[in-house]
Motif scaffolding. Structure first.
Motif, PDB file in Angstrom:
ATOM      1  N   ARG B 116       0.837  -1.196   0.000  1.00 31.43           N
ATOM      2  CA  ARG B 116       0.000   0.000   0.000  1.00 31.43           C
ATOM      3  C   ARG B 116       0.877   1.254   0.000  1.00 31.43           C
ATOM      4  NH1 ARG B 116      -3.759   2.319   4.830  1.00 31.43           N
ATOM      5  NH2 ARG B 116      -1.801   2.123   5.945  1.00 31.43           N
ATOM      6  N   SER B 119       2.255   1.773  -3.437  1.00 34.02           N
ATOM      7  CA  SER B 119       1.334   2.274  -4.460  1.00 34.02           C
ATOM      8  C   SER B 119       1.000   3.738  -4.189  1.00 34.02           C
ATOM      9  CB  SER B 119       0.082   1.415  -4.547  1.00 34.02           C
ATOM     10  OG  SER B 119      -0.632   1.486  -3.357  1.00 34.02           O
ATOM     11  N   ILE B 135      -0.779  -2.048  -9.043  1.00 34.64           N
ATOM     12  CA  ILE B 135      -2.009  -2.393  -8.323  1.00 34.64           C
ATOM     13  C   ILE B 135      -2.642  -3.650  -8.938  1.00 34.64           C
ATOM     14  CG2 ILE B 135      -4.367  -1.610  -7.834  1.00 34.64           C
ATOM     15  CD1 ILE B 135      -3.130   1.206  -7.424  1.00 34.64           C
ATOM     16  N   PHE B 169      -5.613   1.126  -1.188  1.00 35.42           N
ATOM     17  CA  PHE B 169      -4.838   0.515  -2.262  1.00 35.42           C
ATOM     18  C   PHE B 169      -5.638   0.522  -3.552  1.00 35.42           C
ATOM     19  CE2 PHE B 169      -2.620  -3.256  -4.087  1.00 35.42           C
ATOM     20  CZ  PHE B 169      -1.366  -2.697  -4.071  1.00 35.42           C
ATOM     21  N   ASN B 170      -6.852   0.069  -3.436  1.00 37.74           N
ATOM     22  CA  ASN B 170      -7.671  -0.036  -4.632  1.00 37.74           C
ATOM     23  C   ASN B 170      -8.462   1.221  -4.905  1.00 37.74           C
ATOM     24  OD1 ASN B 170      -6.938  -2.488  -5.459  1.00 37.74           O
ATOM     25  ND2 ASN B 170      -8.516  -3.573  -4.309  1.00 37.74           N
TER      26      ASN B 170
END
Lengths: 438, 428
Positions: B116, B119, B135, B169-170
């Motif tokens: 995380r 990213s 990702i 993260f997403n």
């Protein structure tokens, strides 16, 4: 007493993380040289003996066609050798070029004297990108690694290809349960592995044996349909030769060829016991050998062996750098229940005196990761000069408080707490007290 | 005479690499192999032309071919010895620089959090396409936590961390936010266009004001200056301004239109700007020069914009990953020294939650005030906060309890006596 802050950069001691950067190309160069030597030696032997044979034939029964065709075949061989050497030469020069870029990159650090120099900042950013690529490669995110390396223009400073090759083999063990790629690798590096005393090849051969035995037992279950003596197809008198038994015989031959020389009789005993116990019998220690987790073990062993061979540290360099950095930066305030989420660098230059900046450990990215690391040791308080305390207990440097109040436009004679801003309380200036922090 | 000092840095290795690149390489052996091919081809031509000579030609071929092949082998030797020499120099260079062991590894057991952080780092550095590659790849192959000393059983936390990591993260939200930041920064730095930044700041006027941020005003002031000077900001050349007062007039109109709500906080600055009107023909020599000839003005607003933007997201302005990795590299030599001493004296590091050694970092790496109690020499914590006695001296709560034993006591640093209940908790 040790210094509390420093801006001096000592390149010589600063390069603790950078050894692998130079080890890899050196190892690759050596491998390249050895391959060249092997090719030349083999071809020499081959060509000289063909030539002698040709000369002999020619002197006995001079048939020009035979002489021509043997010359042709020797010429083809030599051309093959030349092509191989040319490929190795290209590779050699490519490695040197990348090594030169690496040496130059490290040499750049020696030209910087101070940790607050912009050049150090640039250098350190490049280093971070290198560490990130190394991490991504080790974790198997090779696409991301290649993408980042290209985007940062640091392809010569990272070893994408070597890691991709390594992970292909690792994956073949972990996921495909296949030993052939790994055994090939062992063969290519047999000398070094022997020097290292590596057990990798033996473990792989043992796994092959285990799989043969497993297949034998499983096929034996099939045989039992026709063979009702209850011995699961492994017939004692040798009358029945089911597929299962064939496999077990093959396993025995395999063990004789590859395992018997190991000298580890305890292990060999266990291995032999597999012939008597089937995978589903669940009897220790045989179930351990049958266990699927051995493949993970093999994959892991391969990685360790590979990394040792190329002088790569076992864990990502990013982990080493970050673990140290988290501790060096962490203060008890970073996970305190009372600290306001925004705090500022103490030495903010005057033009950003009122703007606040979040501490990296307090920032979302690292806060949770830093929770379990020790905080930095300080032997002396570190506070703004000329500290004063507000009635709410918050301490600020007198100058910074004044500049804040000026900028925010607090009425003359009054002060406000910079953390609370305009929304918070305001007090009369005479309620602000001097505080002594020793 | 003293021997010359050894080459510093990587120069010695670079010199040896020169040798490898220029001479000790495979080109000599390739040349030897070519000469074998030439010998063989010549012999073949001869035999083809006159088959009778075959036995003699072949017999005569033996020695030269053997010699050339031996030469090819010999020519590999310099590569071998060159690499050996290089290897020795490499060993020497890094003899005192071992790769630090991953003791204290706080990361292996939290790979999702590391991913995380990476990213987010990529996003905030504007590496959007690398970030999306990463990702996706990390999503396809979630990481495996490995046990470490402090976290022997990482899979226990893994699902919680997965949620935590998943969140940002997403999140396309974060990506969108950083995209916006880079768009605005691009407009500022490359296009010299303040509009998007001003629009952003105006939408968050309240938040920024509450933080005591001047960003919105700084941006508007720069806009005023731009209009005043004409197109863009005259930065480096000291040419006198156009004789045409159009620029200043435009700026004046802008000020009348936009500066209204700044009147309270920035009355003084606005007066200054309007005052400069009087000097419009010769601002260069006027007291207002500093507003109009500021080379770094654009970079300053860009930096201040980045900082405010990140702060409002609860993130630090510079990448935490960058700062932490750099601080780590600075700290490692000190930790190595400590480790060597501990090994020599066979001592162990006893303070679990505090490093046993002070790491000197540049001042810009100090983000919090630190209070070390002058009596106990311990850092203050939530449980042991700094307490100010009525005389204004500060000691830690535990020290206060120890010295006072609950009754009136004398400050260890001045003659004043006080009761512990009069001490007040302070926050640094």
């Amino acid at each position: 007493m040790a210094e509390l802050t420093t801006t001096k950069l000592n390149a010589e001691s600063h390069l603790l993380l950078d050894q692998p950067l130079l080890r890899m190309p050196h190892e690759l160069s050596r491998r390249n040289q050895k391959n060249a030597q092997r090719y030349v030696e083999n071809s020499t032997k081959d060509v000289l003996s063909s030539l002698t044979a040709a000369a002999k034939t020619a002197s006995k029964r001079p048939t020009p066609d035979a002489a021509l065709s043997s010359l042709d075949s020797i010429i083809t061989k030599m051309q093959g050798l030349k092509r191989k050497l040319e490929n190795l030469h290209d590779e050699e020069m490519r490695i040197h070029k990348s090594n030169r870029a690496r040496l130059r990159h490290l040499q750049d650090l020696y030209e910087v004297q101070s940790l607050v120099d912009v050049k150090y900042d640039e250098w350190s950013r490049t280093r971070l990108s290198r560490l990130l690529v190394d991490y991504l490669l080790r974790e198997g995110y090779s696409e991301s690694a290649a993408h980042l390396a290209a985007s940062q223009g640091i392809q010569e400073l990272v070893d994408v290809d070597a890691f991709v090759a390594c992970h292909k083999i690792e994956k073949s063990l972990r996921e495909e349960r296949n030993t052939s790629l790994a055994l090939n690798w062992c063969k290519e590096n047999s000398k070094e592995l022997k020097k290292q005393g590596s057990m990798l090849e033996f473990e792989l051969r043992l796994q092959q044996y285990i799989e043969l035995v497993r297949q034998g037992h499983q096929a034996g279950v099939g045989d039992v349909d026709t063979d009702m003596d209850g011995l699961n197809g492994v017939s004692l008198d040798g009358a029945s030769t089911g597929a299962g038994e064939e496999k077990l015989v093959e396993a025995r031959a395999h063990a004789k060829k590859y395992l018997s020389a190991s000298g580890d009789f305890a292990l060999l005993g266990k291995a032999a016991g597999l012939l008597a116990y089937r995978p589903w019998d669940d009897v220790k220690p045989y179930s351990e050998l049958y266990s699927e987790s051995r493949w993970t073990h093999l994959a892991h062993l391969f990685l360790t062996t590979h990394h040792t061979l190329y002088s790569l540290p076992p864990r990502p360099l990013l982990h080493i750098a970050l673990s140290a950095g988290l501790s060096a930066l962490k203060t008890p305030a970073c996970h305190s229940a009372y600290t306001a989420p925004t705090t500022m660098p103490l030495t903010s230059s005057s033009n950003c005196i009122t703007s606040t900046s979040v501490c990296p450990i307090c920032s979302t990215e690292l806060n949770e990761l830093a929770r379990n690391v020790p905080y930095a040791h300080h032997s002396k308080s570190l506070v703004e000069s000329d500290p004063v305390v507000l009635p709410n207990g918050r301490v600020y440097g007198k100058e910074r408080l004044r500049v804040f109040c000026d900028k925010v436009g607090v009425e003359p004679g009054w002060v406000r707490d910079p953390v609370e801003g305009l929304g918070g309380m305001k007090w009369r200036e005479n309620e602000v007290r001097k505080v002594f922090i020793m | 005479m003293a021997p010359p000092p050894p080459p510093t840095g990587m120069l010695e290795l670079l010199e040896q690499l020169d040798v490898l690149e220029k001479s000790a390489n495979l080109s000599a052996s390739i040349h030897d192999v070519q000469s074998v091919i030439d010998l063989l081809t010549a012999a073949r031509d001869k035999v083809a032309a006159d088959p009778q000579t075959a036995p003699l030609t072949l017999a005569k071929l033996q020695d030269p071919v053997k010699r050339s092949l031996e030469q090819a082998q010999k020519d590999i030797k310099p590569i071998y010895s060159g690499l050996n020499k290089y290897g020795k120099a490499l060993d020497k260079k890094f003899k005192d620089k071992p790769i630090p062991p991953a003791s204290n590894d706080a990361l292996s057991s939290h790979p999702r959090l590391v991913n995380r952080a990476i990213s987010m780092h990529l996003l905030r550095e504007g590496e959007f396409s690398v970030a999306s590659t990463f990702i996706q790849e990390a999503h396809r192959h979630p990481p495996r936590p490995e046990p470490t000393a402090s976290t022997p059983n990482p899979s226990m936390n893994d699902s919680r961390e997965a949620d935590l990591a998943e969140e940002s993260f997403n999140s396309e939200k974060l990506q969108g936010q950083f995209r916006e930041m880079y768009l605005i920064l691009h407009e500022l730095r490359q296009e010299r266009n303040l509009e998007p930044a001003i629009r952003w700041a105006r939408q968050r006027s309240d938040l920024l004001e509450a933080r005591g941020s001047n960003l919105e005003f700084e941006l508007c002031r720069l806009q005023f200056v731009c209009l005043f000077v004409g197109h863009g900001l005259v930065a480096d050349d000291d040419e006198p301004m156009e004789e045409d007062p159009q620029g200043p007039l435009e700026a004046y109109k802008y000020a009348r239109r936009e500066f209204g709500h700044f009147r309270g906080r920035y009355a003084h600055e606005i007066q200054q700007l309007i005052g400069a009107m009087a000097y419009w023909q010769n601002v260069v020599d006027s007291p207002y020069r500093r507003y109009f000839y500021n080379n770094t003005a654009w970079e300053e607003v860009a930096t201040s914009f980045t900082r405010e933007f990140c702060s409002l997201l609860g993130l630090s302005a510079d990448s935490p990953l960058y700062i932490a990795a750099t601080a780590g590299a600075i700290a490692l030599p000190h930790l190595l020294k400590l480790q060597n001493i501990m090994e020599k004296t066979r001592t162990e590091w006893t303070t679990q939650n505090e490093l046993p050694v002070e790491i000197p970092l540049p001042p810009t790496y100090h983000f919090h005030s630190i209070f070390v109690c002058p009596v106990s020499k311990e850092q203050s914590t939530d449980a042991n906060p700094p307490m100010m006695m009525p005389c204004g001296h500060v000691i830690a709560q535990e020290s206060l309890d120890r010295i006072s034993k609950g009754t009136r006591f004398k400050c260890p640093y001045c003659p004043m006596e006080s009761h512990p209940r009069d001490a007040r908790k302070v926050r640094l």
